[in-house]
Every structure is written in structure tokens, then in C-alpha cells.
Write an enzyme that holds these catalytic residues in place. Structure first.
Site, PDB file in Angstrom:
ATOM      1  N   PHE A  37      19.308 -10.454  -0.081  1.00  0.00           N
ATOM      2  CA  PHE A  37      18.390 -11.570   0.139  1.00  0.00           C
ATOM      3  C   PHE A  37      17.366 -11.522  -0.996  1.00  0.00           C
ATOM      4  O   PHE A  37      16.496 -10.649  -1.016  1.00  0.00           O
ATOM      5  CB  PHE A  37      17.726 -11.311   1.496  1.00  0.00           C
ATOM      6  CG  PHE A  37      16.886 -12.396   2.064  1.00  0.00           C
ATOM      7  CD1 PHE A  37      17.442 -13.361   2.886  1.00  0.00           C
ATOM      8  CD2 PHE A  37      15.524 -12.434   1.828  1.00  0.00           C
ATOM      9  CE1 PHE A  37      16.652 -14.347   3.464  1.00  0.00           C
ATOM     10  CE2 PHE A  37      14.725 -13.419   2.392  1.00  0.00           C
ATOM     11  CZ  PHE A  37      15.295 -14.380   3.210  1.00  0.00           C
ATOM     12  N   ALA A  38      17.509 -12.420  -1.972  1.00  0.00           N
ATOM     13  CA  ALA A  38      16.687 -12.309  -3.180  1.00  0.00           C
ATOM     14  C   ALA A  38      15.605 -13.377  -3.220  1.00  0.00           C
ATOM     15  O   ALA A  38      15.776 -14.443  -3.821  1.00  0.00           O
ATOM     16  CB  ALA A  38      17.582 -12.385  -4.417  1.00  0.00           C
ATOM     17  N   PRO A  66       7.976 -10.562  -8.957  1.00  0.00           N
ATOM     18  CA  PRO A  66       6.666 -10.091  -9.388  1.00  0.00           C
ATOM     19  C   PRO A  66       5.689 -11.265  -9.219  1.00  0.00           C
ATOM     20  O   PRO A  66       5.968 -12.357  -9.713  1.00  0.00           O
ATOM     21  CB  PRO A  66       6.857  -9.769 -10.875  1.00  0.00           C
ATOM     22  CG  PRO A  66       8.342  -9.723 -11.096  1.00  0.00           C
ATOM     23  CD  PRO A  66       8.988 -10.522 -10.020  1.00  0.00           C
ATOM     24  N   GLY A  67       4.630 -11.100  -8.446  1.00  0.00           N
ATOM     25  CA  GLY A  67       3.671 -12.200  -8.261  1.00  0.00           C
ATOM     26  C   GLY A  67       4.079 -13.185  -7.189  1.00  0.00           C
ATOM     27  O   GLY A  67       3.407 -14.190  -6.972  1.00  0.00           O
ATOM     28  N   GLY A 117       5.392 -12.238  -3.603  1.00  0.00           N
ATOM     29  CA  GLY A 117       5.855 -11.445  -2.464  1.00  0.00           C
ATOM     30  C   GLY A 117       5.433 -12.144  -1.185  1.00  0.00           C
ATOM     31  O   GLY A 117       6.211 -12.891  -0.584  1.00  0.00           O
ATOM     32  N   ARG A 171      12.724 -10.913  11.138  1.00  0.00           N
ATOM     33  CA  ARG A 171      11.613 -10.151  11.743  1.00  0.00           C
ATOM     34  C   ARG A 171      12.019  -9.530  13.083  1.00  0.00           C
ATOM     35  O   ARG A 171      11.523  -8.463  13.453  1.00  0.00           O
ATOM     36  CB  ARG A 171      10.381 -11.052  11.895  1.00  0.00           C
ATOM     37  CG  ARG A 171       9.733 -11.280  10.562  1.00  0.00           C
ATOM     38  CD  ARG A 171       8.730 -12.399  10.498  1.00  0.00           C
ATOM     39  NE  ARG A 171       8.395 -12.599   9.083  1.00  0.00           N
ATOM     40  CZ  ARG A 171       7.779 -13.644   8.582  1.00  0.00           C
ATOM     41  NH1 ARG A 171       7.393 -14.622   9.372  1.00  0.00           N
ATOM     42  NH2 ARG A 171       7.536 -13.722   7.289  1.00  0.00           N
ATOM     43  N   GLU A 210       9.746  -8.335   4.836  1.00  0.00           N
ATOM     44  CA  GLU A 210       9.956  -9.533   5.673  1.00  0.00           C
ATOM     45  C   GLU A 210       8.624 -10.051   6.228  1.00  0.00           C
ATOM     46  O   GLU A 210       8.541 -10.543   7.353  1.00  0.00           O
ATOM     47  CB  GLU A 210      11.002  -9.258   6.754  1.00  0.00           C
ATOM     48  CG  GLU A 210      12.282  -8.779   6.076  1.00  0.00           C
ATOM     49  CD  GLU A 210      13.571  -9.056   6.781  1.00  0.00           C
ATOM     50  OE1 GLU A 210      13.563  -9.769   7.792  1.00  0.00           O
ATOM     51  OE2 GLU A 210      14.605  -8.566   6.286  1.00  0.00           O
ATOM     52  N   GLY A 211       7.590  -9.917   5.410  1.00  0.00           N
ATOM     53  CA  GLY A 211       6.245 -10.376   5.765  1.00  0.00           C
ATOM     54  C   GLY A 211       5.391  -9.208   6.214  1.00  0.00           C
ATOM     55  O   GLY A 211       5.703  -8.558   7.206  1.00  0.00           O
TER      56      GLY A 211
HETATM   57  C1  LIG Z   1      11.822  -1.072   0.519  1.00  0.00           C
HETATM   58  C2  LIG Z   1      11.607  -2.544   0.296  1.00  0.00           C
HETATM   59  C3  LIG Z   1      12.667  -3.415   0.463  1.00  0.00           C
HETATM   60  C4  LIG Z   1      12.501  -4.787   0.219  1.00  0.00           C
HETATM   61  N1  LIG Z   1      13.568  -5.626   0.325  1.00  0.00           N
HETATM   62  C5  LIG Z   1      13.449  -6.925  -0.018  1.00  0.00           C
HETATM   63  C6  LIG Z   1      14.593  -7.798  -0.044  1.00  0.00           C
HETATM   64  O1  LIG Z   1      15.709  -7.412   0.287  1.00  0.00           O
HETATM   65  N2  LIG Z   1      14.407  -9.075  -0.467  1.00  0.00           N
HETATM   66  C7  LIG Z   1      13.196  -9.564  -0.848  1.00  0.00           C
HETATM   67  O2  LIG Z   1      13.118 -10.730  -1.216  1.00  0.00           O
HETATM   68  N3  LIG Z   1      12.100  -8.765  -0.835  1.00  0.00           N
HETATM   69  C8  LIG Z   1      12.185  -7.467  -0.453  1.00  0.00           C
HETATM   70  N4  LIG Z   1      11.090  -6.632  -0.454  1.00  0.00           N
HETATM   71  C9  LIG Z   1       9.803  -7.167  -0.895  1.00  0.00           C
HETATM   72  C10 LIG Z   1       8.840  -7.390   0.272  1.00  0.00           C
HETATM   73  O3  LIG Z   1       9.275  -8.441   1.082  1.00  0.00           O
HETATM   74  C11 LIG Z   1       7.446  -7.627  -0.335  1.00  0.00           C
HETATM   75  O4  LIG Z   1       7.035  -6.388  -0.877  1.00  0.00           O
HETATM   76  C12 LIG Z   1       6.444  -8.112   0.680  1.00  0.00           C
HETATM   77  O5  LIG Z   1       6.727  -9.444   1.050  1.00  0.00           O
HETATM   78  C13 LIG Z   1       5.001  -8.047   0.143  1.00  0.00           C
HETATM   79  O6  LIG Z   1       4.910  -8.635  -1.101  1.00  0.00           O
HETATM   80  P1  LIG Z   1       4.210  -7.855  -2.332  1.00  0.00           P
HETATM   81  O7  LIG Z   1       4.803  -6.506  -2.407  1.00  0.00           O
HETATM   82  O8  LIG Z   1       4.285  -8.734  -3.515  1.00  0.00           O
HETATM   83  O9  LIG Z   1       2.707  -7.674  -1.880  1.00  0.00           O
HETATM   84  P2  LIG Z   1       1.546  -8.764  -2.023  1.00  0.00           P
HETATM   85  O10 LIG Z   1       1.999 -10.089  -1.530  1.00  0.00           O
HETATM   86  O11 LIG Z   1       0.982  -8.684  -3.383  1.00  0.00           O
HETATM   87  O12 LIG Z   1       0.480  -8.206  -0.989  1.00  0.00           O
HETATM   88  C14 LIG Z   1      -0.329  -7.058  -1.265  1.00  0.00           C
HETATM   89  C15 LIG Z   1      -1.263  -6.874  -0.080  1.00  0.00           C
HETATM   90  O13 LIG Z   1      -2.106  -8.038   0.072  1.00  0.00           O
HETATM   91  C16 LIG Z   1      -1.959  -8.550   1.391  1.00  0.00           C
HETATM   92  N5  LIG Z   1      -2.046 -10.011   1.349  1.00  0.00           N
HETATM   93  C17 LIG Z   1      -1.334 -10.845   0.561  1.00  0.00           C
HETATM   94  N6  LIG Z   1      -1.667 -12.129   0.819  1.00  0.00           N
HETATM   95  C18 LIG Z   1      -2.594 -12.094   1.800  1.00  0.00           C
HETATM   96  C19 LIG Z   1      -3.348 -13.089   2.501  1.00  0.00           C
HETATM   97  N7  LIG Z   1      -3.187 -14.397   2.239  1.00  0.00           N
HETATM   98  N8  LIG Z   1      -4.221 -12.685   3.440  1.00  0.00           N
HETATM   99  C20 LIG Z   1      -4.388 -11.359   3.726  1.00  0.00           C
HETATM  100  N9  LIG Z   1      -3.723 -10.373   3.081  1.00  0.00           N
HETATM  101  C21 LIG Z   1      -2.834 -10.732   2.149  1.00  0.00           C
HETATM  102  C22 LIG Z   1      -0.582  -8.096   1.859  1.00  0.00           C
HETATM  103  O14 LIG Z   1      -0.506  -8.077   3.261  1.00  0.00           O
HETATM  104  C23 LIG Z   1      -0.505  -6.716   1.245  1.00  0.00           C
HETATM  105  O15 LIG Z   1      -1.174  -5.798   2.063  1.00  0.00           O
HETATM  106  C24 LIG Z   1      11.235  -5.277  -0.172  1.00  0.00           C
HETATM  107  C25 LIG Z   1      10.151  -4.384  -0.318  1.00  0.00           C
HETATM  108  C26 LIG Z   1      10.336  -3.043  -0.091  1.00  0.00           C
HETATM  109  C27 LIG Z   1       9.157  -2.128  -0.271  1.00  0.00           C
END
Ligand SMILES: Cc1cc2nc3c(=O)[nH]c(=O)nc-3n(C[C@H](O)[C@H](O)[C@H](O)COP(=O)(O)OP(=O)(O)OC[C@H]3O[C@@H](n4cnc5c(N)ncnc54)[C@H](O)[C@@H]3O)c2cc1C
Length: 380
Positions: A123-124, A128-129, A131, A243, A359-360
Site C-alpha cells: 500500500f504505497a 517524504p512530507g 504522511g 485501522r 495507518e494514521g
Molecule cells: C513500520 C512502518 C510501516 C509503515 N507502512 C506503511 C505502508 O505500508 N504504506 C504507507 O503508505 N505508509 C506506511 N507507513 C507510514 C506511516 O503511515 C506514516 O509514518 C504515518 O502516517 C505518519 O506520517 P509521518 O511519519 O510522515 O509523520 P508526520 O505526519 O510528519 O507526523 C509527525 C507527528 O506530528 C503529528 N501530527 C501530524 N499532523 C498533525 C495534526 N494535524 N495535528 C496534530 N498532530 C499532528 C503526528 O501525529 C506525529 O506524531 C509506515 C510507517 C512505519 C513506521
């Protein structure tokens, strides 16, 4: 109101428990140390019918429903959270193609996903930037005479090293934010798709998470899933279901930590008789029981075709945070043994952390739930 699984659901749960105990548990500690993609576990999961649990039988799935899926995921996560994340994502991909795909897409991919012929699905979405906020997505798909050309980078993609099918989100117009995003089905061997090295991460070390780069990656018109520009609702609906899976996974990890702590405390009369130890085990058991009910309620609503987005977010935020607390308490009651690599509590404590992220994140779930509560009064 029935709060127990029916006979068919209990049978899936029992089978998943046997699979977890016989296949996953004996390998889980070594897999965590050695790392890499759990090929053989997933091959056997496919043979056991665990890669398409909520997929119709006509498409090669089990047709067992969402409650059975949740029960099965909790059982596999009790033994091996790493294999479980790959299993959950592949089930989610099979469901996404079943739900949003046309007849050709369904028949081309879903039976092969269920049989493990595509290894697993990935699931892609994240970049970067982009999430928590998919509106920051920069990957583009440009229309050509022959279909589409995808360019961009995805990050943290579970099973990215080995998946045979990627569901990929990309911008197909200049519309800002989450508008103008579309979804594509991209086979893993498509020229222009390249897989990064597995990330070194805190937990789930027996699963792989990689960057995926798309450079001039050409796909035909048949790769477009659902309508052009409808990618964001596809992602959100998929994540709602996802979820339920992650709440079920977190629950399984928490239960495994409590089981280990209780078993070891029971073997040590002095420790077992201490009130603070009993209270710690009691708090964990109580909270995980509540998590179980919330998770099954969300699963049941999805199975009934009722709205379940809010319930899935409630289940995920509660189950992941309470499972984290349960793992932490399990480590506390065991003292130094809680840090011992030879016991599954140390692994559970590392594995559970990410259930509050992917997943959020918990913060994102709180936004979803809070918005829904306010909407009841504003109607907006
Ligand atoms: C082991 C692992 C497996 C994964 N697998 C997948 C996968 O298969 N496919 C995929 O697409 N992704 C995957 N991910 C990515 C994952 O879904 C993201 O890491 C996640 O959605 C958070 O995004 P981010 O890391 O960019 O953090 P950011 O969005 O930068 O967030 C950083 C922090 O800020 C907080 N934050 C952000 N926005 C807000 C807001 N508006 N209000 C309050 N707090 C906020 C967040 O809660 C977090 O604590 C995976 C990640 C990991 C670690």
C-alpha cells in the site's frame, strides 16, 4: 445482542491460533533478530487462507467476514507481529481491489493475492512530507497515449522489498491538497519501479519497510483504479478498514505481553502475591478487554455495511495506546527480565509502538473522532 463469535468466526479464530502457535511462534524471536521479509510464514499463511479472509470466495478469498478477520489478526499478532503487518496490508490490498476494481482488475489480481502468487500486496501512500497529510503528496502520474507515466517517491512501504503488487497514489492534476489524486495498480516488476533497502527500525524487525521510487514508470490505462481524481476517498476508505486490522494487531501484541508477564509471575510466588503486580495485570487485562470489544464493534459495523469510520478510529487509538501501556506494565512487573531479549515482552514493547503511528497516528485518529463529534452539532 451477541458478544461472542459465531461458530464460523470461532473456527477461523481457532485455525489462526493453531497457525500462529505451530508456524509463527517458534520462528518469531529468530525472525526478529535476523530480520528480512518472512517469506515462508506468508507462503504458509496463503495456504491457510489468511491472505484473503474478508475477500469473496468467488475471487479466491475465504469470505469469512471482518469479525473473523479481526479475530484471526489478533491470534497471529500474539505470536508474530512482524508477519502480521505484512498479512494485514496484503488483506487490505486484496479488499481495496475487490471493492474499487473493475471486473478485469479483480480477476487479474485478487485470486493471485489470496493464493500468495504475488507474494503479498503493498500500500504505497506515504511520502517524504506526506504522511499524516496526503495532501502534501508530490508523486505524479502523467497521462500519455499509452496510459500513464508515474514519477516520484514513496516512503515506509510495508513489504516494499517483496510485494508483487503495489497500490499507488499519485497526482493526476494540479488541483491542490487531496483533490486531483488518483490510485493505480502497479505490478512489482514494472520497469521504472525500484525498491529501496529495508529500513532499520525499532520494532517489527521481521517485516520489511522500504522506500519505493518511480522514475518514468509506465503503466497502461487499465492500471487506474476507480475514477481519475477519486484517489483520496479510496485511500480513506481503505484506511478505515485497515485501522480495524491494526487495532486487532495491537490487541494481539498487548495480550502476548500480559500472558508472558502473568506466566512468569505465576512461577514466582513472592512476585505473584504482591498487590501492585496484581493491579498492573488487572489494569492491562481490563483495558485490553475494552479494546477487544471496541475493535470487534468496528469490525462488526464494517461487516454489516454500516458507517464505521469513527468506530475504527476509536478502536485503533484505544487498542494501540492501551496495548502499549500493557506491554510497558508487563516489562515493569518483570523487572530486568522485561528487558531480556530471550523473552517476548521486550519484542512486544518494541513492536507495539508503531501501532500508534501507521495507518494514521493517534493524533490523526483524535482529529477524525473529534471532527465527527463536533459534526453532530454543526451538521457540517
Ligand atoms: C513500520 C512502518 C510501516 C509503515 N507502512 C506503511 C505502508 O505500508 N504504506 C504507507 O503508505 N505508509 C506506511 N507507513 C507510514 C506511516 O503511515 C506514516 O509514518 C504515518 O502516517 C505518519 O506520517 P509521518 O511519519 O510522515 O509523520 P508526520 O505526519 O510528519 O507526523 C509527525 C507527528 O506530528 C503529528 N501530527 C501530524 N499532523 C498533525 C495534526 N494535524 N495535528 C496534530 N498532530 C499532528 C503526528 O501525529 C506525529 O506524531 C509506515 C510507517 C512505519 C513506521
Amino acid at each position: 445482542m451477541e458478544l461472542e463469535p459465531n461458530e464460523a468466526q470461532a473456527a477461523v479464530q481457532a485455525q489462526a491460533r493453531r497457525f500462529a502457535q505451530e508456524v509463527l511462534a517458534p520462528r518469531a524471536a529468530a525472525l526478529d533478530v535476523v530480520g528480512g521479509f518472512p517469506h515462508d510464514n506468508l507462503r504458509q499463511a496463503a495456504e491457510a487462507g489468511l491472505l484473503g479472509i474478508n475477500v469473496p470466495v468467488a475471487l479466491g478469498g475465504r469470505g469469512a467476514g471482518v469479525v473473523a478477520y479481526s479475530l484471526a489478526v489478533t491470534e497471529t499478532a500474539r505470536a508474530c507481529a512482524s508477519t502480521t503487518v505484512a498479512l494485514c496490508v496484503s488483506n487490505m490490498v486484496a479488499e481495496v481491489v475487490t471493492h474499487f476494481g473493475n471486473e478485469d482488475q479483480r480477476t487479474a489480481y485478487v485470486p493471485r493475492l489470496c493464493r500468495g502468487e504475488l507474494v503479498v500486496g503493498a500500500f504505497a501512500l506515504s511520502e517524504p512530507g506526506a504522511g499524516s497529510d496526503p495532501g502534501g503528496m508530490r508523486t505524479k502520474a502523467t497521462r500519455t497515449d499509452r496510459g500513464w507515466v508515474i514519477d516520484g517517491s514513496k516512503l515506509w512501504i510495508t513489504s516494499g522489498t517483496d510485494a508483487g503488487l503495489f497500490v499507488v497514489w499519485a497526482r493526476t492534476s494540479d488541483a491542490p491538497g487531496t483533490r486531483g489524486i488518483s490510485t493505480f495498480l502497479v505490478p512489482g516488476d514494472t520497469p521504472g519501479l525500484s525498491r529501496g533497502k529495508p529500513e532499520h527500525k525499532l520494532g517489527l524487525c521481521g517485516s520489511t519497510t522500504t522506500a519505493i521510487d518511480f522514475v518514468g514508470c509506465e503503466v497502461g490505462p487499465e492500471a487506474l483504479l476507480s475514477a481519475e481524481g477519486r484517489g483520496f476517498p479510496v485511500a480513506m476508505m481503505a484506511l478505515d478498514g485497515g485501522r480495524v486490522g491494526i487495532a486487532s494487531q495491537a490487541l494481539g501484541i498487548g495480550l502476548s505481553a500480559v500472558d508472558t508477564a502473568a506466566r512468569l509471575c505465576a512461577a514466582d510466588e513472592t512476585r505473584a502475591s504482591q498487590q501492585w503486580v496484581q493491579w498492573a495485570l488487572c489494569d492491562s487485562a481490563t483495558e485490553l478487554e475494552a479494546a477487544r470489544l471496541l475493535t470487534l464493534r468496528a469490525a462488526w459495523r464494517k461487516e454489516q455495511g454500516r458507517p464505521f469510520s469513527r468506530e475504527a478510529s476509536i478502536a485503533k487509538v484505544f487498542a494501540s495506546e492501551r496495548a502499549f501501556a500493557a506491554c510497558d506494565r508487563a516489562a515493569a512487573v518483570l523487572g530486568a527480565a522485561g528487558q531480556d531479549e530471550a523473552l517476548p515482552v521486550e519484542r512486544a514493547l518494541r513492536d507495539v509502538r508503531v501501532t500508534m503511528i501507521y495507518e494514521g497516528t493517534s493524533e490523526v485518529q483524535r482529529i477524525v473522532i473529534g471532527r465527527e463529534i463536533v459534526r453532530r452539532f454543526t451538521g457540517v
